[in-house]
Design a protein around this motif. Structure first.
Motif, PDB file in Angstrom:
ATOM      1  N   ALA A 184       0.690  -1.227   0.073  1.00 49.04           N
ATOM      2  CA  ALA A 184      -0.142  -0.274   0.097  1.00 49.04           C
ATOM      3  C   ALA A 184       0.665   1.313  -0.201  1.00 49.04           C
ATOM      4  CB  ALA A 184      -0.758  -0.002   1.332  1.00 49.04           C
ATOM      5  N   LEU A 185       2.003   1.258   0.884  1.00 49.70           N
ATOM      6  CA  LEU A 185       2.775   2.515   0.996  1.00 49.70           C
ATOM      7  C   LEU A 185       3.519   2.615  -0.490  1.00 49.70           C
ATOM      8  CD1 LEU A 185       3.895   2.461   4.749  1.00 49.70           C
ATOM      9  CD2 LEU A 185       2.055   3.654   3.581  1.00 49.70           C
ATOM     10  N   LEU A 186       3.788   1.426  -1.001  1.00 52.29           N
ATOM     11  CA  LEU A 186       4.613   1.655  -2.427  1.00 52.29           C
ATOM     12  C   LEU A 186       3.612   2.272  -3.356  1.00 52.29           C
ATOM     13  CD1 LEU A 186       6.978   0.577  -4.260  1.00 52.29           C
ATOM     14  CD2 LEU A 186       5.661  -1.484  -4.675  1.00 52.29           C
ATOM     15  N   PHE A 187       2.560   1.994  -3.340  1.00 51.47           N
ATOM     16  CA  PHE A 187       1.685   2.493  -4.377  1.00 51.47           C
ATOM     17  C   PHE A 187       1.545   4.133  -4.230  1.00 51.47           C
ATOM     18  CE2 PHE A 187      -0.580  -1.125  -6.807  1.00 51.47           C
ATOM     19  CZ  PHE A 187       0.144  -1.995  -6.543  1.00 51.47           C
ATOM     20  N   ILE A 188       1.363   4.258  -2.835  1.00 49.74           N
ATOM     21  CA  ILE A 188       1.036   5.725  -2.593  1.00 49.74           C
ATOM     22  C   ILE A 188       2.157   6.614  -2.893  1.00 49.74           C
ATOM     23  CG2 ILE A 188       0.540   7.314  -0.774  1.00 49.74           C
ATOM     24  CD1 ILE A 188      -1.077   5.315   0.669  1.00 49.74           C
ATOM     25  N   GLY A 189       3.669   6.070  -2.333  1.00 49.43           N
ATOM     26  CA  GLY A 189       4.742   6.725  -2.512  1.00 49.43           C
ATOM     27  C   GLY A 189       4.990   6.698  -4.063  1.00 49.43           C
ATOM     28  N   LEU A 190       4.720   5.900  -4.933  1.00 48.58           N
ATOM     29  CA  LEU A 190       4.994   6.052  -6.171  1.00 48.58           C
ATOM     30  C   LEU A 190       4.229   6.976  -7.124  1.00 48.58           C
ATOM     31  CD1 LEU A 190       5.881   2.310  -7.453  1.00 48.58           C
ATOM     32  CD2 LEU A 190       7.325   4.219  -7.411  1.00 48.58           C
ATOM     33  N   GLU A 191       3.120   7.328  -6.317  1.00 49.01           N
ATOM     34  CA  GLU A 191       2.009   8.303  -6.733  1.00 49.01           C
ATOM     35  C   GLU A 191       2.946   9.891  -6.879  1.00 49.01           C
ATOM     36  OE1 GLU A 191      -2.385   9.743  -6.531  1.00 49.01           O
ATOM     37  OE2 GLU A 191      -1.110   9.264  -4.626  1.00 49.01           O
ATOM     38  N   GLN A 192       3.878  10.003  -5.813  1.00 48.73           N
ATOM     39  CA  GLN A 192       4.477  11.113  -5.766  1.00 48.73           C
ATOM     40  C   GLN A 192       5.986  11.410  -6.221  1.00 48.73           C
ATOM     41  OE1 GLN A 192       3.104  12.837  -1.720  1.00 48.73           O
ATOM     42  NE2 GLN A 192       1.928  10.959  -1.501  1.00 48.73           N
ATOM     43  N   ALA A 193       6.561  10.284  -6.459  1.00 43.58           N
ATOM     44  CA  ALA A 193       7.716  10.126  -6.700  1.00 43.58           C
ATOM     45  C   ALA A 193       8.132   9.484  -8.223  1.00 43.58           C
ATOM     46  CB  ALA A 193       8.712   9.282  -5.654  1.00 43.58           C
ATOM     47  N   GLU A 194       9.324   9.964  -8.820  1.00 44.74           N
ATOM     48  CA  GLU A 194       9.582   9.123 -10.001  1.00 44.74           C
ATOM     49  C   GLU A 194       9.773   7.749  -9.849  1.00 44.74           C
ATOM     50  OE1 GLU A 194      12.799  10.923 -11.998  1.00 44.74           O
ATOM     51  OE2 GLU A 194      11.804  12.902 -12.602  1.00 44.74           O
TER      52      GLU A 194
END
Length: 295
Positions: free
Chosen positions: A74-84
């Motif tokens: 879940a945090l991977l998906f959220i983090g990739l929304e905001q990072a390259e």
């Protein structure tokens, strides 16, 4: 390793590297927690009916669903929304250094100078990446590092937990993770029905790819390789995942290749290489006398 198995290994690496790109594209078309929920539902539907487990293993699987399903994915998906994508791929690789530290602390494993240098280099790489423009704020850095920590904790649990076949593990962890991630989506995201109706090929394609290709096909091939070959011949291939993900991000998404990403990425990959690679001393030529120890 035979050429066939080598090609299978590179296929798995390519699937996992492309998975980062697919997630990045998918979360631009669908809310990340909703997409994660749908992914888990599909994995569970495809695996659970064909991979039963004993009821006494449910508590372990529930715990693992919190660390691996919710904390990591879940945090991977959220983090990739905001990072390259490439930066995200590099930061998630910090799961290996985290796992090493946890093993030293909780399993009393010996660290050794080579792995210590690897830890220092990998964390130095994170500091360099954090100073670059590919992370818009401290939030995605924290989310992606927490995702890596979730992966590391999960590996520790799997190492100490019951022996459950990999695909059964993946299916039941996904099943138990569904209500956790769905609750997060209900609390922090809105208009779920509209999001699903209006999602295009990017969102639904990402759900399908991350569930079928990354979780089922790739892991099935990977564990087949691990059964046929020593771990130290197979696992080092994973060092290619962040490298390929960075290249795919540049080619497919137009990501930049600034000095922070190049230098930080090189430090992270080099550090992880020192942690996972095992170097054996060369055998002495026949007839060479062994040196006696001093003293």
């Amino acid at each position: 390793m035979p050429l066939r198995d080598l090609l299978l290994g590179f296929t798995v690496i390519a699937i996992w590297a492309l998975n980062i790109i697919v997630i990045k594209v998918g979360v631009a078309d669908m809310p990340p927690l909703l997409m994660t929920t749908l992914r888990f539902m599909l994995v569970a539907a495809l695996l659970v009916p064909f991979n039963p487990v004993a009821p006494h293993q449910f508590p372990f699987l529930l715990l693992l669903s919190a660390t691996f399903g919710t904390l990591h994915f879940a945090l991977l998906f959220i983090g990739l929304e905001q990072a390259e994508a490439g930066t995200g791929a590099l930061l998630v690789q910090m799961g290996t250094p985290f796992a090493t530290l946890l093993a030293v602390i909780f399993l009393k494993e010996r660290l050794g100078p080579k792995r210590l240098v690897g830890l220092i280099l990998s964390f130095a790489g994170v500091i360099v990446l954090a100073g670059g423009p590919t992370l818009p704020s401290a939030l995605p850095l924290a989310l992606l590092l927490l995702s890596a920590l979730g992966w590391a904790v999960s590996q520790l649990l799997i190492k100490r937990g019951p022996n459950i076949p990999p695909l059964a593990l993946a299916g039941w962890v996904a099943l138990f993770a569904v209500p956790q991630v769905a609750l997060g989506s209900l609390l922090f995201e809105h208009d779920h029905m509209n999001a699903m109706v209006n999602a295009g090929w990017a969102g639904w394609g990402a759900v399908l790819y991350t569930a079928v290709m990354s979780s089922i096909v790739a892991y099935g091939l990977w564990y087949g390789l691990l059964r046929r070959h020593p771990v130290n011949r197979v696992v080092p291939m994973t060092l290619l995942v962040p490298v390929l993900a960075v290249l795919l991000g540049v080619i497919l998404l137009g990501d930049g290749l600034g000095i922070h990403k190049l230098a930080g990425g090189a430090l992270v990959v080099t550090g992880i290489a020192l942690i996972i690679l095992r170097f054996r001393p060369r055998p002495k030529p026949e007839g060479t006398p062994h040196q006696k120890p001093h003293g």
